[in-house]
Design an enzyme around this catalytic site. Structure first.
Site, PDB file in Angstrom:
ATOM      1  N   LYS A 287       0.776  -1.242   0.000  1.00 34.26           N
ATOM      2  CA  LYS A 287       0.000   0.000   0.000  1.00 34.26           C
ATOM      3  C   LYS A 287       0.808   1.294   0.000  1.00 34.26           C
ATOM      4  CE  LYS A 287      -4.307  -0.475  -0.374  1.00 34.26           C
ATOM      5  NZ  LYS A 287      -5.365   0.454  -0.778  1.00 34.26           N
TER       6      LYS A 287
ATOM      7  N   ASP B 203      -8.066   0.465   6.838  1.00 34.15           N
ATOM      8  CA  ASP B 203      -8.168  -0.753   7.640  1.00 34.15           C
ATOM      9  C   ASP B 203      -6.803  -1.085   8.217  1.00 34.15           C
ATOM     10  OD1 ASP B 203      -6.609  -2.426   5.600  1.00 34.15           O
ATOM     11  OD2 ASP B 203      -8.110  -1.332   4.472  1.00 34.15           O
TER      12      ASP B 203
HETATM   13  C1  PLP Z   1      -3.317  -6.081   1.805  1.00 35.00           C
HETATM   14  C2  PLP Z   1      -4.317  -5.464   0.894  1.00 35.00           C
HETATM   15  N1  PLP Z   1      -4.604  -6.073  -0.249  1.00 35.00           N
HETATM   16  C3  PLP Z   1      -5.506  -5.561  -1.101  1.00 35.00           C
HETATM   17  C4  PLP Z   1      -6.166  -4.377  -0.830  1.00 35.00           C
HETATM   18  C5  PLP Z   1      -7.207  -3.903  -1.791  1.00 35.00           C
HETATM   19  O1  PLP Z   1      -6.916  -2.703  -2.411  1.00 35.00           O
HETATM   20  P1  PLP Z   1      -8.068  -1.770  -2.963  1.00 35.00           P
HETATM   21  O2  PLP Z   1      -8.830  -1.230  -1.810  1.00 35.00           O
HETATM   22  O3  PLP Z   1      -7.363  -0.770  -3.756  1.00 35.00           O
HETATM   23  O4  PLP Z   1      -8.964  -2.619  -3.798  1.00 35.00           O
HETATM   24  C6  PLP Z   1      -5.885  -3.706   0.363  1.00 35.00           C
HETATM   25  C7  PLP Z   1      -6.554  -2.450   0.694  1.00 35.00           C
HETATM   26  O5  PLP Z   1      -6.383  -1.876   1.745  1.00 35.00           O
HETATM   27  C8  PLP Z   1      -4.933  -4.261   1.256  1.00 35.00           C
HETATM   28  O6  PLP Z   1      -4.623  -3.677   2.415  1.00 35.00           O
END
Ligand code: PLP
Length: 405
Positions: free
Chosen positions: A79, A126
């Site tokens: 992220k 989150d």
């Molecule tokens: C570990 C992880 N994977 C995937 C995502 C998904 O990303 P997006 O919200 O851009 O779809 C997040 C989003 O916070 C994440 O923390």
């Protein structure tokens, strides 16, 4: 009641229609600029691309590659790529420069800090996005305020606080926390760095999405260095769909009609992209969305991400909780000779669903529709490591969330 089963949609239209939204923002040229910015961090290095030869043999496909984002800048998740690039772009704008004229060392300098004055970056998260924003603010000697949805992990909260950010768990769901961040940004003159777009708020989220392109550029270069063919399939998980939109945008810009088949995967409990695909329009999911895939617990699709996914993505899957638990166990306990990947709840769902597709007879139709066979070369993105190590062990060691293949 949420229907806890594997549900899917496969669309033929993305390969047939010729009116498409532009994916120029994710062109190779742009991705190289973005990676140039990230490469200016003294902690930058490529994350590994792991080739799971034995797993691919076991599951009957040609190749399974996993991009392991647990190594990203020491922050255990991909992220930070987005938050840091958006902050860099915003500060460049404030300085009257284009982003390719700034680098992280320069932005960290005393002189620039004095020129910019104190800035407060605010965001809702989150966990992983907030950690990235808080880390970038700390590096730049600026302030960060971070709001988390109710039920958020205390471990993830504390990890954000360690950067010096003011972080708290609210009594709202993710989308409510985003609204709070937006309201307070307006009230106090803070800069909102949110990893999702809505009408009237698209510049920062676009930069965030562009920031994610670094991981795809690295992956494509690593595939070339390993002298492998390009993937036939790319599986990507979605919360609001910023990452998925960026991955899809990058692949469509790079390969055009020859792009791999892309599959967006979400938990049943927060499947706003799947529901949007089902109704052919951006659709909002409400409620607590109490999935263990905390990073995917989002109900309102990113407006930019959704447009790209709607136009280009082949497949959408909504799946039960046990799917990601399987993925975490498979990646963490590899077949002999394969490398281990520590993958958290939001990181492992694509591996988990691939396993289900290839092992579960009930998903034969899905497998055929998605054209997955012994020639398939599949790229998966493990987007996080054990960002909540206690919960990670509860699942992998203690067997929480058992389920069918
Ligand atoms: C570990 C992880 N994977 C995937 C995502 C998904 O990303 P997006 O919200 O851009 O779809 C997040 C989003 O916070 C994440 O923390």
């Amino acid at each position: 009641m949420v229907d806890e089963s594997v549900k899917w949609i496969y669309r033929e239209e993305p390969r047939q229609e010729n009116t498409k939204v532009s994916v120029n923002d994710f062109s190779l040229e742009n991705a190289k600029k973005v990676r140039g910015f990230h490469a200016s961090f003294d902690v930058y290095s490529k994350t590994p691309l792991i080739r799971l030869n034995n797993l691919s043999k076991e599951l009957g496909v040609s190749e399974i590659l996993v991009k392991d984002e647990s190594y990203r800048l020491g922050l255990n998740a991909f992220k930070v790529l987005g938050g840091s690039y958006a902050i860099g772009s915003l500060l460049a704008q404030k300085l009257g420069l284009t982003v390719d004229k700034v680098n992280f060392e320069m932005l960290k300098s005393k002189e620039i800090r004095e020129k910019l004055g104190e800035i407060t970056f605010v965001t809702a998260t989150d966990g992983n996005h907030g950690k990235g924003v808080a880390w970038a603010a700390q590096q730049l000697n600026q302030r960060a305020v971070v709001y988390m949805p109710k039920g958020s992990s205390i471990i993830r909260l504390n990890s954000i606080k360690e950067t010096g950010a003011e972080a708290s768990i609210t009594d709202m769901n993710y989308d409510g926390a985003v609204r709070l961040a937006n309201e307070n940004a307006k009230k106090y003159g803070w800069e909102i760095i949110q990893d999702t777009a809505w009408e009237g708020y698209e510049d920062v989220p676009k930069w965030i999405m562009q920031g994610y392109a670094t991981l795809m550029l690295e992956a494509i270069e690593q595939i070339e260095e390993m002298k492998l063919n390009k993937p036939t399939h790319v599986f990507v998980q979605a919360g609001v769909g910023s990452l998925a939109g960026a991955v899809q945008g990058f692949l469509a810009a790079l390969y055009g009609e020859d792009r791999p088949i892309t599959v967006v995967v979400e938990p049943n409990k927060a499947d706003c992209i799947y529901k949007s695909a089902q109704s052919n329009k951006r659709t909002i999911v409400t409620g607590d969305m109490d999935t263990i895939m905390a990073g995917l617990a989002c109900g309102e699709p990113n407006t930019i991400g959704w447009k790209i996914l709607n136009d280009y993505t082949d497949g959408f899957i909504s799946c039960p909780e046990y799917v990601t638990a399987n993925g975490m166990r498979i990646l963490g306990n590899p077949l002999q000779g394969d490398k281990k990947v520590v993958s958290g709840e939001s990181g492992a769902v694509t591996t988990g669903i691939l396993y289900s597709i290839l092992k579960n007879e009930n998903l034969k139709e899905l497998k055929e529709q998605f054209k997955i066979d012994e020639n398939s070369k599949i790229l998966l993105i493990s987007t996080e490591g054990d960002t909540d190590p206690v919960h990670y062990r509860k699942i992998v060691w203690d067997g929480l969330y058992p389920g069918e293949a």
